[in-house]
Each structure stands twice: as structure tokens, then as C-alpha cells.
Design an enzyme around this catalytic site. Structure first.
Site, PDB file in Angstrom:
ATOM      1  N   ARG A  19     -49.469  10.089   7.593  1.00 16.79           N
ATOM      2  CA  ARG A  19     -48.913  11.350   8.312  1.00 16.79           C
ATOM      3  C   ARG A  19     -49.682  11.588   9.058  1.00 16.79           C
ATOM      4  O   ARG A  19     -49.769  12.223  10.515  1.00 16.79           O
ATOM      5  CB  ARG A  19     -47.889  12.290   7.461  1.00 16.79           C
ATOM      6  CG  ARG A  19     -47.052  12.816   8.343  1.00 16.79           C
ATOM      7  CD  ARG A  19     -46.612  13.636   6.820  1.00 16.79           C
ATOM      8  NE  ARG A  19     -47.168  14.484   5.919  1.00 16.79           N
ATOM      9  CZ  ARG A  19     -47.652  15.552   5.947  1.00 16.79           C
ATOM     10  NH1 ARG A  19     -46.667  16.294   6.963  1.00 16.79           N
ATOM     11  NH2 ARG A  19     -48.265  16.089   5.223  1.00 16.79           N
ATOM     12  N   LYS A  34     -40.912   6.674 -10.069  1.00 19.25           N
ATOM     13  CA  LYS A  34     -40.915   7.870 -10.581  1.00 19.25           C
ATOM     14  C   LYS A  34     -41.279   8.893 -10.368  1.00 19.25           C
ATOM     15  O   LYS A  34     -42.560   8.813  -9.707  1.00 19.25           O
ATOM     16  CB  LYS A  34     -40.855   7.799 -12.288  1.00 19.25           C
ATOM     17  CG  LYS A  34     -42.568   7.477 -12.199  1.00 19.25           C
ATOM     18  CD  LYS A  34     -42.226   7.178 -13.837  1.00 19.25           C
ATOM     19  CE  LYS A  34     -42.615   9.737 -14.780  1.00 19.25           C
ATOM     20  NZ  LYS A  34     -43.847   9.403 -13.581  1.00 19.25           N
ATOM     21  N   HIS A  45     -43.615   1.579 -14.630  1.00 14.46           N
ATOM     22  CA  HIS A  45     -44.825   1.128 -14.810  1.00 14.46           C
ATOM     23  C   HIS A  45     -45.324   0.074 -16.249  1.00 14.46           C
ATOM     24  O   HIS A  45     -46.010  -0.805 -16.047  1.00 14.46           O
ATOM     25  CB  HIS A  45     -45.990   1.267 -13.946  1.00 14.46           C
ATOM     26  CG  HIS A  45     -46.782   2.050 -14.597  1.00 14.46           C
ATOM     27  ND1 HIS A  45     -46.682   3.904 -15.281  1.00 14.46           N
ATOM     28  CD2 HIS A  45     -47.542   2.384 -15.589  1.00 14.46           C
ATOM     29  CE1 HIS A  45     -47.241   4.343 -16.063  1.00 14.46           C
ATOM     30  NE2 HIS A  45     -48.079   3.295 -15.981  1.00 14.46           N
ATOM     31  N   GLU A  90     -52.752  10.975 -24.322  1.00 14.90           N
ATOM     32  CA  GLU A  90     -53.456  10.993 -22.945  1.00 14.90           C
ATOM     33  C   GLU A  90     -54.959  11.118 -23.215  1.00 14.90           C
ATOM     34  O   GLU A  90     -54.369  12.728 -24.367  1.00 14.90           O
ATOM     35  CB  GLU A  90     -52.838  10.978 -21.742  1.00 14.90           C
ATOM     36  CG  GLU A  90     -52.242  10.026 -21.848  1.00 14.90           C
ATOM     37  CD  GLU A  90     -51.857  10.009 -20.209  1.00 14.90           C
ATOM     38  OE1 GLU A  90     -51.993   9.333 -19.242  1.00 14.90           O
ATOM     39  OE2 GLU A  90     -50.824  11.215 -20.210  1.00 14.90           O
ATOM     40  N   HIS A  96     -41.120   6.649 -19.819  1.00 20.60           N
ATOM     41  CA  HIS A  96     -42.122   5.347 -20.526  1.00 20.60           C
ATOM     42  C   HIS A  96     -40.982   5.374 -21.932  1.00 20.60           C
ATOM     43  O   HIS A  96     -40.954   4.861 -22.463  1.00 20.60           O
ATOM     44  CB  HIS A  96     -42.951   5.518 -20.194  1.00 20.60           C
ATOM     45  CG  HIS A  96     -44.052   6.236 -18.616  1.00 20.60           C
ATOM     46  ND1 HIS A  96     -42.616   5.442 -17.663  1.00 20.60           N
ATOM     47  CD2 HIS A  96     -44.460   6.932 -18.177  1.00 20.60           C
ATOM     48  CE1 HIS A  96     -43.921   5.293 -16.688  1.00 20.60           C
ATOM     49  NE2 HIS A  96     -45.261   6.457 -17.014  1.00 20.60           N
ATOM     50  N   LYS A 148     -50.928  15.159 -23.452  1.00 22.68           N
ATOM     51  CA  LYS A 148     -52.003  15.476 -23.517  1.00 22.68           C
ATOM     52  C   LYS A 148     -53.001  15.861 -23.210  1.00 22.68           C
ATOM     53  O   LYS A 148     -52.660  16.482 -24.113  1.00 22.68           O
ATOM     54  CB  LYS A 148     -51.905  15.885 -21.315  1.00 22.68           C
ATOM     55  CG  LYS A 148     -50.335  15.210 -20.196  1.00 22.68           C
ATOM     56  CD  LYS A 148     -51.482  14.732 -19.136  1.00 22.68           C
ATOM     57  CE  LYS A 148     -50.443  14.206 -18.258  1.00 22.68           C
ATOM     58  NZ  LYS A 148     -50.964  12.993 -17.409  1.00 22.68           N
TER      59      LYS A 148
HETATM   60  C1  BG6 Z   1     -47.802   8.298 -14.770  1.00 24.18           C
HETATM   61  C2  BG6 Z   1     -47.984   9.758 -15.544  1.00 24.18           C
HETATM   62  O1  BG6 Z   1     -46.261   7.962 -15.280  1.00 24.18           O
HETATM   63  O2  BG6 Z   1     -47.999   7.942 -16.276  1.00 24.18           O
HETATM   64  C3  BG6 Z   1     -48.939   9.945 -16.070  1.00 24.18           C
HETATM   65  O3  BG6 Z   1     -47.180  10.409 -14.082  1.00 24.18           O
HETATM   66  C4  BG6 Z   1     -49.490   9.282 -16.848  1.00 24.18           C
HETATM   67  O4  BG6 Z   1     -48.454  11.736 -16.168  1.00 24.18           O
HETATM   68  C5  BG6 Z   1     -48.991   8.035 -16.373  1.00 24.18           C
HETATM   69  O5  BG6 Z   1     -50.606   9.841 -17.287  1.00 24.18           O
HETATM   70  C6  BG6 Z   1     -49.780   7.197 -17.780  1.00 24.18           C
HETATM   71  O6  BG6 Z   1     -50.359   5.573 -17.658  1.00 24.18           O
HETATM   72  P1  BG6 Z   1     -50.707   4.494 -18.423  1.00 24.18           P
HETATM   73  O7  BG6 Z   1     -50.571   3.339 -17.397  1.00 24.18           O
HETATM   74  O8  BG6 Z   1     -52.199   5.122 -17.839  1.00 24.18           O
HETATM   75  O9  BG6 Z   1     -51.015   4.676 -19.953  1.00 24.18           O
END
Ligand code: BG6
Length: 482
Positions: free
Chosen positions: A46, A140, A170, A208, A232, A330
Site C-alpha cells: 500500500r 483465517k 495451515h 505455545e 485448528h 499461549k
Molecule cells: C495461528 C494463530 O493461526 O497459529 C497464532 O493465529 C498461533 O496465534 C499459530 O501462534 C500457531 O501455529 P503453529 O504452526 O506455530 O502451531
């Protein structure tokens, strides 16, 4: 094998996801010869200064990923920078010009907040940039509740058909997640015992250690339920629980996943308090380092949850009565994601009274998604020796890194090439996304009444004590890593 020639347009090219994941994934595939010579990546920015600046940032990022200078240069040669304001239709002429009259399949990756999905698709259509084979990839979160997700799906659906709309999660691109289907449907041993007859409970954990990072604006408005569970964790649950599709094909797999989502027992009203826990991390220690609490990182008070645990049940023939516990947060003690399946105990112990062991532990299968991807199967074994019989639990341990020589690709490498190949198996149908919201929405609204304040947990722990209570009151415990 190389993919067909393509033009991939990335909206939000200067954003965190594009830099961290998308460009490295594409550069990796380029290095492996999967992207044909004439294909291009068009990065939408942008601000005028990004036209110069972003390629440098990408180069730095690729260097961090360990790519050699000539590989970085080869990737940058594919890159075309395009200056455009997603909300201003008159600026789309620059993209139209950059794409020219090429016959290559065009894919548009919307790595942007969801409120831009509709205007971008409408502006692409208005500017006559979409061809009859064009695809759109939606990152997402797809909306923030059922109503907004429907609105996006309807509006995008008026411009592109479902068969050319790719909703990314993902987690579906992770090797171990894809292996879930193989594990179940290529191994008689597991599929035969994959039901309430033999399984006592299932635990899905995605933990995480990172905190807010630089995403305060997005994360504080969303919360962990929307950020992780709605997509997820529910996708993991679906793949774990689905009935065998008749073949590995997008329609068949997605139909089965939707059936699981529809069979998930709703959690509404006072049940929200009984079957869910929401938490928020306070200050604590991670890997020996002191870290701040969520609200300190944020700089203001907030009731947004950074941890969620849910006890759910899939009300169908296969799973009736099997609790499925979800837990994600988290700033937890360790980064690890897994599905732990605890089988029922043997019906009768012939070792009773022999003092061979205090108790026979039930078999447990752990499907480890990350790190140390692999499988562990806990069995009861006799300790070798000719003395008194002694029985102990031991693990069969299969690690990807030792079982295979192949590199494990990042999830986005797989997913991006699937879009270009036109394979939707690992993408979500609109019905899946909407059904997942339909299940999550009442929990989020129930929290207003029943859990307006998240439970505190210290950073570096396994979440609030209520999450322990959620499972222990049923005589079970969380399968924490060894
Ligand atoms: C993302 C979330 O989709 O996935 C994040 O928005 C998260 O908050 C991440 O940290 C975790 O992905 P991965 O592949 O590191 O487990």
C-alpha cells in the site's frame, strides 16, 4: 513435480504472515524446482516505500531461513511489486497492468484481516482481473462469528464459485496432521479400535510458549477461542473422528468432516461453565526467563482469553460417551501439540494378587504434531529377568526425523502448491467453517454471563487450575509430555 505455470498475487504482502511463512515457503519450492520458470509472485503493497523496501525485507528473511544468496536472487527475480490500496477500486489498474494478458492461472491470496475479503473480491471483479480459472485463498480467521462468516462466504460466493475458493487452515498442511488419515485408514490395527468400544478418552493439546507477540490489535479483539479453537483444534478433532471417506478426494473428505462438526454436542447456557475453562496468563517464567503477564504486554486491562479448555462429545454411533478434551493456550510450559488417545483398560487383570505391578496402565497412543513429530504407543511390558514377575509401562517411539530421510516441509509449502494444482482436499468448505462457528458462538456468548473474567494462570504453566479440575473430576488427568 513442477506445478502448472501460475501468477500468485499476495494481498498483505508486507504483513507478518507473508514474511514469516508465505515467501519462505514459495522460495523453498522455487529452490526445489517446483515453480516453473515463467511463474510469478505479485506482492501487493500500500505504501510507495515498500515497493523498494519489501524485497530487501524478504531477502533478509530468506537468509534467516538459510537460503543461499543465488537462491534468494532467483526467488526475487520472480517477484513483481504492485502498489495498490485494497479499498480503492481505481488503484486496481496497476495490478491489471502487471498481470497483463497472461494465460497463467491466477490465484489471489488474501493475507489480510477478514473485513477486506469482500471489498478485495469485489474490486478484483470490477477491474475485470478475475478469469474463469482464477482462485482466491482466504486466510483465517474467516469472520468473527457465524453471521460475519456467512456474510463473507455469500459475498465471495457471488464472485467466485466454491470450487475456486480456498479457505486455509495451515494445520491441515502439517505433515503429522495429514498422516492422521494414513494412520487410521492404512493400518488395520488402529481403525479397528478407533471407537467408544476401545477408546476411553481423547485429548487434543496445542500449547505455545509465545505470548502476544506483535499482534495485540488482532489478538485482543479475537481471543484464543476464535484464534485457535474455531479452526485448528476443530479441524484436528474432525480428522481424528471422521468416518472413512470412500476415497481421498476433497468432496468426500470434507463431507465427512462436516458430519463430525454437526454431531458435536452443543455447549450452551450453564453448560458453558461446566464444560469449558477460559484463562489468561499472568506474569511467570518461560525457559528460566521472567515474562510479563498478558495485560502488562497489552498495556491495559482486558478480559480476552489466552487459554481455552473444553470437554466435548461427538454424538454419533462411533463416539457416543467418549469425552474429547481440548486444551490450548499461549505462554504455556512448553511448545507442544499432540493428540493423546487413551484406550480402555483390559477387562480383567490376570496379574491381580501377583504384586507384578500396582496397576495396569491403559494403552495410550500419542500422535505428536510438534515438536519431535511422531507417534508413541505406550504398552505394558514384562521387565526381563527370572525373578519375580514385574510389569511396567514402556513406549514404542517412532520419530519422523529418524524414520524418514525426507525433509518435513512447512505447512504453507504444501498448501500453496495444492492451490496452484487445484486440489481442495486440505482446505475448508464454507459449511465446515460455518458449522464450526455455530458450535463456538454459544460458548463465547455464554462466557459473557458465566465466565466474564478469565481464570488467571502463571505464564510457563499448563493453564488455570480449573482446567485440571475439568478433567480430574471425571477421574482422568491431562497427558502432559514426559
Ligand atoms: C495461528 C494463530 O493461526 O497459529 C497464532 O493465529 C498461533 O496465534 C499459530 O501462534 C500457531 O501455529 P503453529 O504452526 O506455530 O502451531
Amino acid at each position: 513435480n513442477p506445478v502448472p505455470p501460475f501468477d500468485l498475487v499476495i494481498f498483505g504482502a508486507g504483513g507478518d504472515l507473508a514474511l514469516r511463512k508465505l515467501f519462505p515457503a514459495l522460495a523453498q519450492r522455487n529452490q526445489e524446482g517446483v515453480l516453473p520458470e515463467e511463474s510469478r509472485v505479485l506482492a501487493i503493497v500500500r505504501k510507495a516505500e515498500d515497493v523498494e523496501g519489501l524485497p530487501n525485507q524478504i531477502a533478509t528473511r530468506l537468509k534467516e531461513e538459510g537460503l543461499a544468496p543465488e537462491q534468494i536472487a532467483a526467488f526475487l527475480r520472480r517477484l513483481t511489486m504492485v502498489l495498490l490500496d485494497a479499498l480503492k477500486p481505481e488503484t486496481y489498474a496497476s495490478l491489471k497492468k502487471a498481470l497483463g494478458k497472461s494465460e497463467r492461472v491466477r490465484s489471489f491470496y488474501l493475507s489480510t484481516p477478514p473485513d477486506l475479503f469482500i471489498p478485495i473480491c469485489e474490486n478484483l471483479a470490477k477491474a475485470d482481473i478475475l478469469t474463469p480459472t482464477s482462485r482466491v485463498i482466504l486466510e483465517k480467521p474467516l469472520g468473527r462469528d457465524l453471521a460475519s462468516a456467512r456474510e463473507i462466504n455469500d459475498a465471495v460466493g457471488r464472485i467466485l464459485p466454491e470450487s475456486r475458493t480456498y479457505r486455509i487452515d495451515h494445520y491441515l498442511g502439517k505433515e503429522t496432521v495429514q498422516n492422521l488419515l494414513v494412520l487410521r485408514f492404512a493400518n488395520t490395527l488402529f481403525e479397528r479400535s478407533w471407537s467408544s468400544r476401545d477408546i476411553d478418552n481423547v485429548q487434543i493439546t496445542v500449547a505455545e510458549t509465545v505470548g502476544l507477540e506483535s499482534r495485540a490489535g488482532y489478538y485482543d479483539k479475537s481471543g484464543h477461542m476464535r484464534d485457535m479453537v474455531q479452526n485448528h483444534l476443530m479441524q484436528l478433532l474432525c480428522l481424528f473422528a471422521i468416518e472413512p471417506p470412500n476415497m481421498l478426494e476433497a468432496g468426500a473428505v470434507r463431507d465427512e468432516k462436516i458430519k463430525v462438526l454437526k454431531a458435536l454436542r452443543p455447549i450452551v447456557g450453564p453448560d458453558v461453565q461446566r464444560y469449558t475453562v477460559r484463562g489468561q496468563y499472568g506474569p511467570g517464567q518461560i525457559d528460566g526467563q521472567r515474562v510479563r503477564g498478558y495485560t502488562d504486554e497489552l498495556g491495559r486491562a482486558s478480559n480476552t482469553e489466552t487459554f481455552v479448555a473444553v470437554r466435548c462429545e461427538v454424538d454419533n454411533w462411533r463416539w457416543a460417551g467418549v469425552p474429547i478434551y481440548l486444551r490450548t493456550g499461549k505462554r504455556m510450559a512448553q511448545r507442544y501439540s499432540e493428540i493423546a488417545v487413551t484406550f480402555k483398560p483390559v477387562p480383567h487383570s490376570i496379574f491381580g494378587g501377583t504384586s507384578a505391578c500396582d496397576r495396569l496402565d491403559a494403552n495410550r497412543l500419542v500422535i505428536r504434531l510438534q515438536p519431535n513429530d511422531g507417534l508413541q504407543l505406550q504398552l505394558m511390558m514384562k521387565v526381563p529377568g527370572s525373578g519375580r514377575l514385574k510389569i511396567v509401562p514402556r513406549q514404542l517411539d517412532l520419530r519422523y526425523e529418524t524414520a524418514f530421510n525426507e525433509r518435513t516441509p512447512d505447512a504453507y509449502e504444501r498448501l500453496l502448491t495444492d492451490v496452484i494444482r487445484g486440489d481442495q482436499t486440505l482446505f475448508m468448505h464454507r459449511d465446515e467453517v460455518e458449522q464450526a462457528w455455530a458450535w463456538v458462538d454459544p460458548i463465547i456468548s455464554g462466557w459473557q454471563e458465566y465466565a466474564p473474567h478469565p481464570q488467571r494462570y502463571a505464564a510457563g504453566t499448563w493453564g488455570p487450575s480449573h482446567a485440571v479440575g475439568l478433567i480430574e473430576r471425571e477421574g482422568r488427568s491431562w497427558a502432559d509430555p514426559d
